[in-house]
Write a protein that holds these residues in place. Sequence first.
Motif, short mmCIF file in Angstrom:
data_model
loop_
_atom_site.label_atom_id
_atom_site.label_comp_id
_atom_site.label_asym_id
_atom_site.label_seq_id
_atom_site.Cartn_x
_atom_site.Cartn_y
_atom_site.Cartn_z
N TYR A 194 -26.29 32.85 -0.69
CA TYR A 194 -24.96 33.09 -1.25
C TYR A 194 -24.21 31.76 -1.18
CZ TYR A 194 -26.00 38.04 -1.30
OH TYR A 194 -26.56 39.26 -1.59
N GLY B 42 -19.87 32.29 -4.43
CA GLY B 42 -19.73 33.39 -3.48
C GLY B 42 -20.73 34.50 -3.75
N ASN C 53 -21.48 28.61 -1.86
CA ASN C 53 -20.04 28.41 -1.73
C ASN C 53 -19.29 28.45 -3.06
OD1 ASN C 53 -20.17 25.89 0.97
ND2 ASN C 53 -20.74 28.03 0.93
N SER D 147 -18.22 35.23 -0.23
CA SER D 147 -19.66 35.27 0.06
C SER D 147 -19.99 36.38 1.05
CB SER D 147 -20.13 33.93 0.64
OG SER D 147 -19.95 32.88 -0.28
N ALA E 3 -26.42 32.16 4.09
CA ALA E 3 -25.26 31.46 3.53
C ALA E 3 -24.91 30.32 4.47
CB ALA E 3 -24.07 32.40 3.36
#
Length: 287
Positions: free
Chosen positions: A223, A228, A225, A254, A84
């Motif tokens: 993951y 999430g 933004n 996330s 992420a």
Amino acid sequence: MKAYLFPGQGSQFLGMGKNLYKKNNLAKKLFQLADEVLGFKITSIMFEGTKDLLKNTKYTQLAIYIYSVIKAKISNNFNPDMVAGHSLGEFSALAAIDVFSFEKGLILVNYRASIMQEICESVYGGMAVVFGLEDEIVEFFCKKDNGIVVPSNYNSPGQLVISGEYKALKRVCYSLEKIGGAKRILILPVHGAFHSPIMEPAKKKLKIFIKKMEFKKPKCSIYQNVTGKSVIKSSDIKKNIVNQITFPVKWKQSIKNMIKDGAISFTDIGPGNILLNIIKQILKNRI
């Protein structure tokens, strides 16, 4: 499962990357490639530049992207099950898991930074962090204001960033201080209303630019933004990084979803450890 995190603006520091350049041959090669692709010495700005120069959006985004991706590329242990990235960090994450090359990512980030910088120079915007209030309260006061001001970063429980026109931002901050309850409200040292409707012109330009790019299937789930949630389909990744410019960063969502899906270790792969500190707050509020 191992999760790797890539930070966004605010994680930069003076001299960033200089030690990597000196000590690692692959890092040196990639730094030199960055200068070549961009057509100017971004390494000079990173290694010897001033604080004011480095915090300029058009340089900050490039510096963090370059540093983060190089750290991933030279690491012997970078074998993520999931990744992420916080705002700009999403681009670093995508390059690290080979959705696009380091060079193409450079061109993309350079373009994104330049079109966002144009708006920063034409619209007096800002951002502020609100500590200690529930999201719903902050959201209510943003909606109540007649100007453009919106939640922009859901970082952790009790830490929500708002973004918008500077006058509207100040009004909302004043209203939140007046009702009490907030532990602290901090106006950030940025001149842009990132992740707000003010960035809509940049979003339209980025959509056209990205349409021409080829995105490969990622090595692992990312993951993103905007949702999430875990994303693996290239077309969805494209759509989400375009929408990210005007949508809020759902960071705490996330992280919670990564934990739910099996993440047991988190590594911050960029400059600093800002994201790990935020995770500690998220985990603290889960107990």
